[in-house]
Design a protein around this motif. Structure first.
Motif, short mmCIF file in Angstrom:
data_model
loop_
_atom_site.label_atom_id
_atom_site.label_comp_id
_atom_site.label_asym_id
_atom_site.label_seq_id
_atom_site.Cartn_x
_atom_site.Cartn_y
_atom_site.Cartn_z
N TRP A 73 3.80 -9.21 -6.76
CA TRP A 73 3.91 -9.61 -5.35
C TRP A 73 5.02 -8.84 -4.65
O TRP A 73 4.83 -8.29 -3.57
CB TRP A 73 4.20 -11.11 -5.25
N VAL A 74 6.18 -8.82 -5.25
CA VAL A 74 7.34 -8.16 -4.63
C VAL A 74 7.09 -6.66 -4.50
O VAL A 74 7.41 -6.05 -3.47
CB VAL A 74 8.61 -8.44 -5.45
N ALA A 75 6.50 -6.05 -5.53
CA ALA A 75 6.20 -4.62 -5.47
C ALA A 75 5.24 -4.32 -4.32
O ALA A 75 5.41 -3.32 -3.59
CB ALA A 75 5.60 -4.16 -6.80
N ALA A 76 4.24 -5.18 -4.13
CA ALA A 76 3.28 -4.97 -3.03
C ALA A 76 3.97 -5.06 -1.67
O ALA A 76 3.71 -4.24 -0.78
CB ALA A 76 2.16 -6.00 -3.13
N PHE A 77 4.87 -6.04 -1.52
CA PHE A 77 5.59 -6.18 -0.26
C PHE A 77 6.52 -4.99 -0.03
O PHE A 77 6.67 -4.53 1.10
CB PHE A 77 6.38 -7.50 -0.24
N LEU A 114 14.18 -11.26 -7.35
CA LEU A 114 12.87 -10.96 -6.78
C LEU A 114 12.69 -11.62 -5.42
O LEU A 114 12.12 -11.03 -4.50
CB LEU A 114 11.77 -11.38 -7.74
N LEU A 115 13.18 -12.86 -5.28
CA LEU A 115 13.09 -13.52 -3.98
C LEU A 115 13.94 -12.81 -2.92
O LEU A 115 13.55 -12.70 -1.76
CB LEU A 115 13.51 -14.98 -4.09
N GLY A 116 15.11 -12.35 -3.33
CA GLY A 116 15.95 -11.58 -2.41
C GLY A 116 15.24 -10.32 -1.94
O GLY A 116 15.27 -9.98 -0.75
N LEU A 117 14.57 -9.63 -2.87
CA LEU A 117 13.83 -8.42 -2.51
C LEU A 117 12.62 -8.75 -1.65
O LEU A 117 12.24 -7.97 -0.77
CB LEU A 117 13.39 -7.68 -3.78
N LEU A 118 12.00 -9.91 -1.90
CA LEU A 118 10.86 -10.33 -1.08
C LEU A 118 11.30 -10.58 0.37
O LEU A 118 10.62 -10.17 1.32
CB LEU A 118 10.23 -11.59 -1.67
N ALA A 119 12.44 -11.26 0.53
CA ALA A 119 12.98 -11.48 1.87
C ALA A 119 13.37 -10.15 2.53
O ALA A 119 13.16 -9.95 3.73
CB ALA A 119 14.20 -12.41 1.80
N PHE A 120 13.92 -9.25 1.74
CA PHE A 120 14.29 -7.92 2.21
C PHE A 120 13.07 -7.17 2.74
O PHE A 120 13.07 -6.63 3.86
CB PHE A 120 14.95 -7.17 1.06
N ALA A 121 11.99 -7.16 1.96
CA ALA A 121 10.78 -6.44 2.35
C ALA A 121 10.12 -7.07 3.57
O ALA A 121 9.67 -6.37 4.48
CB ALA A 121 9.80 -6.41 1.18
N THR A 122 10.08 -8.40 3.60
CA THR A 122 9.45 -9.09 4.73
C THR A 122 10.21 -8.82 6.02
O THR A 122 9.61 -8.59 7.08
CB THR A 122 9.39 -10.61 4.46
N THR A 123 11.53 -8.85 5.96
CA THR A 123 12.33 -8.57 7.15
C THR A 123 12.14 -7.13 7.60
O THR A 123 12.09 -6.85 8.81
CB THR A 123 13.82 -8.82 6.86
N LEU A 124 12.00 -6.22 6.66
CA LEU A 124 11.79 -4.82 7.01
C LEU A 124 10.44 -4.62 7.69
O LEU A 124 10.29 -3.80 8.60
CB LEU A 124 11.89 -3.95 5.75
N LEU A 149 1.01 -18.00 -5.76
CA LEU A 149 1.77 -17.47 -4.64
C LEU A 149 3.21 -17.21 -5.09
O LEU A 149 3.70 -17.91 -6.00
CB LEU A 149 1.73 -18.45 -3.47
N PRO A 150 3.89 -16.25 -4.48
CA PRO A 150 5.17 -15.78 -5.06
C PRO A 150 6.24 -16.84 -5.25
O PRO A 150 6.91 -16.87 -6.29
CB PRO A 150 5.62 -14.70 -4.08
N ASP A 151 6.43 -17.74 -4.28
CA ASP A 151 7.51 -18.71 -4.41
C ASP A 151 7.20 -19.80 -5.44
O ASP A 151 8.11 -20.41 -6.00
CB ASP A 151 7.82 -19.35 -3.06
N ILE A 152 5.91 -20.03 -5.70
CA ILE A 152 5.52 -21.03 -6.70
C ILE A 152 5.49 -20.43 -8.09
O ILE A 152 6.06 -20.97 -9.05
CB ILE A 152 4.14 -21.64 -6.37
N VAL A 153 4.84 -19.29 -8.22
CA VAL A 153 4.67 -18.70 -9.56
C VAL A 153 6.02 -18.29 -10.15
O VAL A 153 6.23 -18.40 -11.37
CB VAL A 153 3.71 -17.49 -9.50
N GLY A 154 6.95 -17.84 -9.31
CA GLY A 154 8.24 -17.40 -9.85
C GLY A 154 9.02 -18.52 -10.51
O GLY A 154 9.73 -18.29 -11.50
N ALA A 155 8.88 -19.74 -10.00
CA ALA A 155 9.61 -20.87 -10.59
C ALA A 155 9.14 -21.17 -12.00
O ALA A 155 9.89 -21.73 -12.81
CB ALA A 155 9.44 -22.10 -9.70
#
Length: 243
Positions: free
Chosen positions: A226-230, A150-160, A195-201
């Motif tokens: 979160w990731v779906a929204a991004f 999910l974090l990888g996809l979050l970074a992917f979406a943010t970069t896009l 927030l995504p980086d906190i809740v995921g842990a």
């Protein structure tokens, strides 16, 4: 998807992310074991070994960023305005299908990396600290792998969205390893724990700092939302840009 996997694994920077993600966490077990053995008391520690997986997340973040940023890198000095995305869109003009292929390819690579790293880290922890290590739990391993993906996809979406890998990677790395803005916000409001980086842990760690404790399933659902929204936002911007 085969084409996107080939492109991703053909990037030198992607192999840096793979190597970092695979090696860093298990290496920490060897580095930390002497000090941990002296500090630990004679009971099992709930998150022993799992907390080392945090550094391996950098590999997933790098993979998520370079999967997009490589498309926007100039192809050469002779044509500084040209980039790989032009050729990619010529080969696959359906942008929604392209994004799905990229996301699936990235998820597969990160999931394999996370599974190998998390399993090796926990096995090494049990070998090095057999009296203190928690029992091997496939469900927690799977939760950690899902968090990586999910974090990888979050970074992917943010970069896009921003089309700038350097800024995205810098923000993610600083937030995850130097000073966590999300964690500082939890001091102001308990809602920051979502927030995504906190809740995921919370999906795989059992002794998170702070007063807010989120059940693993709830944490997974929130992180996925979160990731779906991004990803939806990234798809919206990507389909409306010229390239």
């Amino acid at each position: 998807m085969r084409a996107e996997l080939s492109k991703l694994l053909g990037l030198p920077t992607a192999w840096v992310g793979l190597a970092l993600g695979l090696v860093a966490a298990p290496a920490l077990v060897f580095v930390n074991t002497p000090g941990l053995r002296r500090a630990l008391e004679s009971e099992r520690i709930a998150d022993l070994g799992y907390e080392n997986l945090g550094i391996g997340l950098l590999g997933a973040l790098i993979l998520g960023v370079v999967a997009v940023s490589s498309e926007y890198t100039s192809t050469g000095d002779d044509s500084p305005g040209a980039h790989q995305m032009t050729a990619t869109l010529l080969a696959m003009p359906r942008r929604s299908r392209l994004l799905v292929a990229k996301g699936v390819a990235l998820s597969l690579v990160v999931a394999v990396q996370g599974t190998l790293t998390a399993s090796a880290t926990m096995v090494l922890t049990q070998v090095m600290l057999p009296d203190y290590a928690p029992p091997f739990a496939p469900a927690r391993i799977a939760a950690a792998v899902l968090y990586w993906t999910l974090l990888g996809l979050l970074a992917f979406a943010t970069t896009l969205i921003f089309r700038n890998g350097i800024i995205t990677l810098t923000v993610f790395i600083v937030n995850s390893s130097v000073v966590s803005v999300s964690y500082l916000l939890t001091k102001l409001t308990p809602w920051a724990a979502y927030l995504p980086d906190i809740v995921g842990a919370h999906m795989f760690l059992r002794s998170m700092p702070g007063e807010t404790h989120i059940p693993p399933v709830t944490a997974g659902l929130v992180m996925t939302a979160w990731v779906a929204a991004f990803l939806v936002a990234a798809g919206f911007f990507f389909t409306r840009r010229s390239a």
